[in-house]
Write a protein that holds these residues in place. Structure first.
Motif, PDB file in Angstrom:
ATOM      1  N   ASN A  29       0.844  -1.185   0.000  1.00  0.00           N
ATOM      2  CA  ASN A  29       0.000   0.000   0.000  1.00  0.00           C
ATOM      3  C   ASN A  29       0.881   1.237   0.000  1.00  0.00           C
ATOM      4  N   ARG A  30       0.523   2.208  -0.829  1.00  0.00           N
ATOM      5  CA  ARG A  30       1.309   3.425  -0.924  1.00  0.00           C
ATOM      6  C   ARG A  30       0.830   4.427   0.115  1.00  0.00           C
ATOM      7  N   ASP A  31       1.780   5.186   0.660  1.00  0.00           N
ATOM      8  CA  ASP A  31       1.449   6.231   1.612  1.00  0.00           C
ATOM      9  C   ASP A  31       1.106   7.483   0.815  1.00  0.00           C
ATOM     10  N   THR A  32      -0.175   7.641   0.484  1.00  0.00           N
ATOM     11  CA  THR A  32      -0.574   8.733  -0.396  1.00  0.00           C
ATOM     12  C   THR A  32      -0.451  10.082   0.296  1.00  0.00           C
ATOM     13  N   ARG A  33      -0.574  10.117   1.622  1.00  0.00           N
ATOM     14  CA  ARG A  33      -0.440  11.401   2.312  1.00  0.00           C
ATOM     15  C   ARG A  33       0.969  11.935   2.171  1.00  0.00           C
ATOM     16  N   ALA A  34       1.962  11.070   2.327  1.00  0.00           N
ATOM     17  CA  ALA A  34       3.357  11.503   2.181  1.00  0.00           C
ATOM     18  C   ALA A  34       3.640  11.904   0.736  1.00  0.00           C
ATOM     19  N   ARG A  35       3.113  11.153  -0.219  1.00  0.00           N
ATOM     20  CA  ARG A  35       3.326  11.484  -1.638  1.00  0.00           C
ATOM     21  C   ARG A  35       2.677  12.811  -1.978  1.00  0.00           C
ATOM     22  N   ASN A  36       1.466  13.049  -1.458  1.00  0.00           N
ATOM     23  CA  ASN A  36       0.793  14.319  -1.724  1.00  0.00           C
ATOM     24  C   ASN A  36       1.554  15.482  -1.097  1.00  0.00           C
ATOM     25  N   LEU A  37       2.110  15.282   0.076  1.00  0.00           N
ATOM     26  CA  LEU A  37       2.876  16.340   0.731  1.00  0.00           C
ATOM     27  C   LEU A  37       4.133  16.668  -0.064  1.00  0.00           C
ATOM     28  N   VAL A  38       4.828  15.662  -0.529  1.00  0.00           N
ATOM     29  CA  VAL A  38       6.020  15.886  -1.350  1.00  0.00           C
ATOM     30  C   VAL A  38       5.650  16.620  -2.632  1.00  0.00           C
ATOM     31  N   PHE A  39       4.546  16.223  -3.253  1.00  0.00           N
ATOM     32  CA  PHE A  39       4.095  16.884  -4.475  1.00  0.00           C
ATOM     33  C   PHE A  39       3.746  18.343  -4.206  1.00  0.00           C
ATOM     34  N   LEU A  40       3.049  18.607  -3.108  1.00  0.00           N
ATOM     35  CA  LEU A  40       2.670  19.976  -2.755  1.00  0.00           C
ATOM     36  C   LEU A  40       3.902  20.838  -2.506  1.00  0.00           C
ATOM     37  N   VAL A  41       4.879  20.305  -1.781  1.00  0.00           N
ATOM     38  CA  VAL A  41       6.113  21.049  -1.520  1.00  0.00           C
ATOM     39  C   VAL A  41       6.834  21.349  -2.831  1.00  0.00           C
ATOM     40  N   ALA A  42       6.878  20.391  -3.746  1.00  0.00           N
ATOM     41  CA  ALA A  42       7.542  20.607  -5.034  1.00  0.00           C
ATOM     42  C   ALA A  42       6.828  21.683  -5.853  1.00  0.00           C
ATOM     43  N   VAL A  43       5.501  21.665  -5.862  1.00  0.00           N
ATOM     44  CA  VAL A  43       4.734  22.655  -6.630  1.00  0.00           C
ATOM     45  C   VAL A  43       4.909  24.045  -6.035  1.00  0.00           C
ATOM     46  N   VAL A  44       4.802  24.151  -4.714  1.00  0.00           N
ATOM     47  CA  VAL A  44       4.960  25.448  -4.061  1.00  0.00           C
ATOM     48  C   VAL A  44       6.374  25.977  -4.277  1.00  0.00           C
ATOM     49  N   SER A  45       7.366  25.104  -4.173  1.00  0.00           N
ATOM     50  CA  SER A  45       8.755  25.522  -4.403  1.00  0.00           C
ATOM     51  C   SER A  45       8.938  26.020  -5.833  1.00  0.00           C
ATOM     52  N   ALA A  46       8.351  25.322  -6.801  1.00  0.00           N
ATOM     53  CA  ALA A  46       8.475  25.740  -8.199  1.00  0.00           C
ATOM     54  C   ALA A  46       7.818  27.095  -8.419  1.00  0.00           C
ATOM     55  N   ILE A  47       6.674  27.333  -7.793  1.00  0.00           N
ATOM     56  CA  ILE A  47       5.994  28.620  -7.941  1.00  0.00           C
ATOM     57  C   ILE A  47       6.825  29.733  -7.312  1.00  0.00           C
ATOM     58  N   VAL A  48       7.355  29.486  -6.115  1.00  0.00           N
ATOM     59  CA  VAL A  48       8.175  30.493  -5.437  1.00  0.00           C
ATOM     60  C   VAL A  48       9.421  30.813  -6.259  1.00  0.00           C
ATOM     61  N   VAL A  49      10.096  29.808  -6.770  1.00  0.00           N
ATOM     62  CA  VAL A  49      11.288  30.037  -7.596  1.00  0.00           C
ATOM     63  C   VAL A  49      10.911  30.770  -8.870  1.00  0.00           C
ATOM     64  N   GLY A  50       9.782  30.422  -9.462  1.00  0.00           N
ATOM     65  CA  GLY A  50       9.330  31.112 -10.665  1.00  0.00           C
ATOM     66  C   GLY A  50       9.081  32.591 -10.416  1.00  0.00           C
TER      67      GLY A  50
END
Length: 55
Positions: A29-50
């Motif tokens: 079983n995949r830990d979707t909460r951890a995957r979603n958190l990593v995805f959210l951090v990556a998206v927010v980081s990309a927006i901030v850098v942009g």
């Protein structure tokens, strides 16, 4: 190919594809909460850098 060899190969392939026949999913079983958190951090980081690069 001998008859014995044929049946050995057939049994090996049947065991290998057992999850296909019975629908048993062998993946953990995949830990979707951890995957979603990593995805959210990556998206927010990309927006901030942009925004930082666009200033």
């Amino acid at each position: 190919m001998s008859n014995k060899r044929y049946h050995a190969d057939l049994n090996a392939s049947a065991a290998f594809y057992l999850h296909v026949y019975f629908g048993a999913d062998m993946k953990p079983n995949r830990d979707t909460r951890a995957r979603n958190l990593v995805f959210l951090v990556a998206v927010v980081s990309a927006i901030v850098v942009g925004f930082w690069l666009a200033r």
